[in-house]
Write a protein that holds these residues in place. Structure first.
Motif, mmCIF file in Angstrom:
data_model
loop_
_atom_site.group_PDB
_atom_site.id
_atom_site.type_symbol
_atom_site.label_atom_id
_atom_site.label_comp_id
_atom_site.label_asym_id
_atom_site.label_seq_id
_atom_site.Cartn_x
_atom_site.Cartn_y
_atom_site.Cartn_z
ATOM 1 N N GLY A 190 0.824 -1.209 0.000
ATOM 2 C CA GLY A 190 0.000 0.000 0.000
ATOM 3 C C GLY A 190 0.853 1.252 0.000
ATOM 4 N N HIS A 191 0.392 2.277 -0.692
ATOM 5 C CA HIS A 191 1.101 3.563 -0.712
ATOM 6 C C HIS A 191 0.076 4.692 -0.721
ATOM 7 C CE1 HIS A 191 3.994 6.528 -2.934
ATOM 8 N NE2 HIS A 191 3.728 6.912 -1.699
ATOM 9 N N PRO A 192 -0.291 5.207 0.470
ATOM 10 C CA PRO A 192 -1.168 6.388 0.510
ATOM 11 C C PRO A 192 -0.368 7.594 0.032
ATOM 12 C CG PRO A 192 -1.018 5.287 2.664
ATOM 13 C CD PRO A 192 0.085 4.769 1.813
ATOM 14 N N MET A 193 -0.805 8.214 -1.056
ATOM 15 C CA MET A 193 -0.040 9.319 -1.635
ATOM 16 C C MET A 193 -0.441 10.625 -0.977
ATOM 17 S SD MET A 193 0.277 8.035 -5.560
ATOM 18 C CE MET A 193 1.904 8.679 -5.857
ATOM 19 N N GLU A 247 -8.184 12.166 2.500
ATOM 20 C CA GLU A 247 -9.336 12.540 1.680
ATOM 21 C C GLU A 247 -8.915 12.878 0.251
ATOM 22 O OE1 GLU A 247 -11.502 15.646 3.562
ATOM 23 O OE2 GLU A 247 -12.210 14.370 5.197
ATOM 24 N N ASN A 248 -9.543 12.182 -0.712
ATOM 25 C CA ASN A 248 -9.313 12.417 -2.140
ATOM 26 C C ASN A 248 -7.861 12.209 -2.567
ATOM 27 O OD1 ASN A 248 -12.048 13.118 -2.764
ATOM 28 N ND2 ASN A 248 -11.683 15.055 -1.715
ATOM 29 N N ALA A 249 -7.092 11.485 -1.768
ATOM 30 C CA ALA A 249 -5.713 11.158 -2.138
ATOM 31 C C ALA A 249 -5.692 9.758 -2.746
ATOM 32 C CB ALA A 249 -4.800 11.202 -0.917
ATOM 33 N N TYR A 250 -4.861 9.559 -3.765
ATOM 34 C CA TYR A 250 -4.692 8.210 -4.300
ATOM 35 C C TYR A 250 -4.072 7.323 -3.229
ATOM 36 C CZ TYR A 250 -5.649 9.861 -9.030
ATOM 37 O OH TYR A 250 -6.240 10.384 -10.146
ATOM 38 N N TYR A 251 -4.615 6.117 -3.102
ATOM 39 C CA TYR A 251 -4.060 5.102 -2.200
ATOM 40 C C TYR A 251 -3.772 3.902 -3.091
ATOM 41 C CZ TYR A 251 -3.578 2.584 2.304
ATOM 42 O OH TYR A 251 -3.108 1.876 3.395
ATOM 43 N N ILE A 252 -2.491 3.746 -3.476
ATOM 44 C CA ILE A 252 -2.133 2.704 -4.426
ATOM 45 C C ILE A 252 -2.014 1.356 -3.717
ATOM 46 C CG2 ILE A 252 -0.372 1.918 -6.052
ATOM 47 C CD1 ILE A 252 0.183 4.805 -6.718
ATOM 48 N N LEU A 253 -2.625 0.340 -4.311
ATOM 49 C CA LEU A 253 -2.562 -1.026 -3.801
ATOM 50 C C LEU A 253 -1.777 -1.872 -4.795
ATOM 51 C CD1 LEU A 253 -6.269 -1.545 -2.647
ATOM 52 C CD2 LEU A 253 -4.339 -0.681 -1.311
ATOM 53 N N ARG A 278 -10.085 -10.459 -2.225
ATOM 54 C CA ARG A 278 -9.433 -9.829 -1.066
ATOM 55 C C ARG A 278 -8.870 -8.458 -1.450
ATOM 56 N NH1 ARG A 278 -5.865 -14.391 1.846
ATOM 57 N NH2 ARG A 278 -6.282 -13.167 3.721
ATOM 58 N N THR A 279 -8.375 -8.352 -2.671
ATOM 59 C CA THR A 279 -7.946 -7.041 -3.162
ATOM 60 C C THR A 279 -9.144 -6.097 -3.262
ATOM 61 O OG1 THR A 279 -6.126 -8.013 -4.427
ATOM 62 C CG2 THR A 279 -6.828 -5.808 -5.063
ATOM 63 N N ASP A 280 -10.268 -6.598 -3.759
ATOM 64 C CA ASP A 280 -11.491 -5.791 -3.868
ATOM 65 C C ASP A 280 -11.960 -5.329 -2.492
ATOM 66 O OD1 ASP A 280 -11.427 -6.190 -6.587
ATOM 67 O OD2 ASP A 280 -12.946 -7.777 -6.585
ATOM 68 N N ALA A 281 -11.860 -6.234 -1.508
ATOM 69 C CA ALA A 281 -12.284 -5.881 -0.147
ATOM 70 C C ALA A 281 -11.399 -4.772 0.424
ATOM 71 C CB ALA A 281 -12.247 -7.110 0.753
ATOM 72 N N PHE A 282 -10.087 -4.880 0.189
ATOM 73 C CA PHE A 282 -9.160 -3.850 0.674
ATOM 74 C C PHE A 282 -9.445 -2.523 -0.026
ATOM 75 C CE2 PHE A 282 -4.356 -3.051 1.661
ATOM 76 C CZ PHE A 282 -4.710 -2.027 2.528
ATOM 77 N N ALA A 283 -9.697 -2.560 -1.328
ATOM 78 C CA ALA A 283 -10.026 -1.339 -2.068
ATOM 79 C C ALA A 283 -11.296 -0.701 -1.497
ATOM 80 C CB ALA A 283 -10.207 -1.651 -3.551
ATOM 81 N N GLY A 284 -12.256 -1.529 -1.110
ATOM 82 C CA GLY A 284 -13.479 -1.005 -0.500
ATOM 83 C C GLY A 284 -13.205 -0.326 0.832
ATOM 84 N N LEU A 285 -12.313 -0.918 1.617
ATOM 85 C CA LEU A 285 -11.933 -0.308 2.897
ATOM 86 C C LEU A 285 -11.269 1.042 2.662
ATOM 87 C CD1 LEU A 285 -11.633 -0.557 5.995
ATOM 88 C CD2 LEU A 285 -9.410 -1.633 5.583
ATOM 89 N N VAL A 286 -10.350 1.089 1.706
ATOM 90 C CA VAL A 286 -9.655 2.337 1.376
ATOM 91 C C VAL A 286 -10.662 3.402 0.943
ATOM 92 C CG1 VAL A 286 -8.139 3.395 -0.359
ATOM 93 C CG2 VAL A 286 -7.430 1.304 0.821
ATOM 94 N N ARG A 287 -11.614 3.010 0.127
ATOM 95 C CA ARG A 287 -12.640 3.945 -0.352
ATOM 96 C C ARG A 287 -13.462 4.498 0.815
ATOM 97 N NH1 ARG A 287 -14.447 0.627 -3.736
ATOM 98 N NH2 ARG A 287 -13.031 1.090 -5.461
ATOM 99 N N SER A 288 -13.745 3.655 1.794
ATOM 100 C CA SER A 288 -14.529 4.098 2.951
ATOM 101 C C SER A 288 -13.773 5.119 3.797
ATOM 102 C CB SER A 288 -14.923 2.902 3.819
ATOM 103 O OG SER A 288 -13.823 2.408 4.573
ATOM 104 N N LEU A 289 -12.438 5.169 3.665
ATOM 105 C CA LEU A 289 -11.620 6.131 4.407
ATOM 106 C C LEU A 289 -11.556 7.482 3.703
ATOM 107 C CD1 LEU A 289 -8.593 3.832 5.399
ATOM 108 C CD2 LEU A 289 -10.753 4.182 6.609
ATOM 109 N N GLY A 290 -12.176 7.587 2.525
ATOM 110 C CA GLY A 290 -12.180 8.845 1.785
ATOM 111 C C GLY A 290 -11.084 8.939 0.749
ATOM 112 N N ALA A 291 -10.258 7.883 0.625
ATOM 113 C CA ALA A 291 -9.172 7.880 -0.346
ATOM 114 C C ALA A 291 -9.637 7.225 -1.656
ATOM 115 C CB ALA A 291 -7.962 7.139 0.221
ATOM 116 N N ILE A 292 -8.783 7.298 -2.672
ATOM 117 C CA ILE A 292 -9.109 6.762 -3.996
ATOM 118 C C ILE A 292 -8.188 5.576 -4.268
ATOM 119 C CG2 ILE A 292 -9.274 7.279 -6.458
ATOM 120 C CD1 ILE A 292 -9.368 10.291 -5.614
ATOM 121 N N PRO A 293 -8.717 4.341 -4.199
ATOM 122 C CA PRO A 293 -7.854 3.179 -4.439
ATOM 123 C C PRO A 293 -7.453 3.056 -5.901
ATOM 124 C CG PRO A 293 -10.131 2.474 -4.156
ATOM 125 C CD PRO A 293 -10.107 3.957 -3.888
ATOM 126 N N LEU A 294 -6.210 2.699 -6.127
ATOM 127 C CA LEU A 294 -5.687 2.513 -7.476
ATOM 128 C C LEU A 294 -4.796 1.270 -7.436
ATOM 129 C CD1 LEU A 294 -5.484 3.812 -10.329
ATOM 130 C CD2 LEU A 294 -3.498 5.064 -9.496
#
Length: 370
Positions: A123-126, A143-149, A159-175
């Motif tokens: 993971g890399h929260p940008m 908030e509105n920051a790319y969070y690269i997985l 499991r990747t989809d689930a993690f992306a969903g968690l990231v999205r719930s934090l206000g970040a943008i999973p990529l």
């Protein structure tokens, strides 16, 4: 139903911000934290960010720490490596192990070595700040920051989809990216620019006259394009060592591009020089205006003020009385690349919007930075 459980090793700026965002988005979640800084653990406990805290990882606390759906490695790289090796024998088979580092290849290779490729998602929260530590962490940082997985090859898609969903719930943008592609991209848009900015600053330092005229005049555009040279020395040393191949390859391309433009200048090739600057301008103007990205955005406005006593103080007082915090303020003497005498830097975009409205209403002429 068992609540979502997340464990954090390292509760600094990034780990703390993820934990805070998680507490806001999923208040029922169980959060465990381990950090060598007792003050961080104490604050996390007092503010009810963490449910349980551990001053160090040990065989006695590891089973509880690893009884989590997600285990976040948020310590410096060297500690993350040793912690990954330590935690592997305690991890649940259905846990996801992740990190927050800005270079992904070394930790992916280590996860593969240690037989963890079925559960490791890099993971890399940008996002980031000049301020460090849990005391400066905040949920809004993501908030509105790319969070690269960067999932390892054997991690199931769900499991990747689930993690992306968690990231999205934090206000970040999973990529989701391949870890090698991540390191190539960040080398180009983050790592190489830091090398270039530092080399430009060193060039001016080494070329300056004894009376420091270059340094005195180096404001405005030069100060803007070299701002990132003020970043953490140790961090950038480590990034260059861990992403060396990508940075070196791009640096070679950059050096070649400098050779070409030097030839165009030497030969007074007007057409190619025009194309060089116009192509860069067009491409740069096409960038998405967003707060996310590997290089932190600076929130500044420039203001025209009269050359008289008290002008600067009047603006600062007006903003302070309206609850707008100023990060930095000063007079711009070199205005070749910008307009407005007074340059004001804020902590975020909301402050810019409020300050711009307030100052405009009071008759000030302002210039927003692009």
């Amino acid at each position: 139903m068992r609540p979502l459980t997340c464990s954090f090793y390292g509760l600094g700026l990034i780990g703390g911000s993820i934990a805070r965002a998680l507490r806001m988005a999923r208040p029922e979640a169980r959060i465990l934290a381990c950090d060598v800084q007792e003050s961080a653990l104490r604050q996390a406990k007092e503010e009810r960010i963490a449910d349980e805290v551990f001053p160090e990882l040990s065989p006695s606390c590891a089973p509880a720490f690893c009884d989590a759906d997600y285990v976040f490695l948020c310590a410096p790289v060297s500690h993350n490596n040793e912690n990954l090796r330590f935690l592997k024998k305690y991890l649940r088979s259905d846990s996801i192990l992740t990190d927050v580092g800005s270079v992904k290849t070394p930790i992916h290779e280590l996860a593969e070595q240690e037989g963890l490729s079925g559960c490791f998602i890099g993971g890399h929260p940008m996002a980031g700040s000049e301020r460090i530590g849990f005391a400066n962490s905040r949920a809004s940082l993501l908030e509105n920051a790319y969070y690269i997985l960067t999932p390892s090859g054997h991690v199931p898609q769900e499991r990747t989809d689930a993690f992306a969903g968690l990231v999205r719930s934090l206000g970040a943008i999973p990529l989701v990216l391949d870890y090698r592609e991540h390191d190539r991209i960040t080398a180009a848009v983050s790592h190489l620019p830091h090398v270039i900015a530092s080399s430009l600053v060193n060039l001016v330092r080494d070329s300056d006259s004894r009376d420091g005229l270059m340094k005195m005049i180096a404001a405005g555009g030069f100060k803007d394009i070299t701002r990132i040279a003020s970043s953490s020395t140790v961090m950038w040393q480590q990034i260059c060592l861990t992403n060396a191949a990508n940075i070196s390859g791009l640096l070679e391309q950059y050096i070649e591009s400098l050779r070409r433009v030097k030839e165009e200048i030497d030969s007074a090739d007007a057409e190619r020089l025009y194309s060089f600057f116009d192509g860069a301008r067009r491409y740069r103007d096409s960038f998405i205006e967003a707060s996310s990205g590997p290089i932190k955005k600076v929130y500044t406005i420039n203001v025209e003020i009269p050359d008289e006593a008290g002008s600067l103080a009047s603006v600062a007082t007006l903003l302070a009385l309206n609850g707008i915090s100023i990060k930095n303020i000063g007079i711009t003497h070199n205005r070749e690349a910008e307009e407005g005498v007074l340059r004001i830097e804020f902590y975020g975009p909301d402050a810019i919007d409020r300050a711009a409205s307030l100052l405009t209403a009071r008759g000030y002429v302002i210039f927003l930075k692009k």
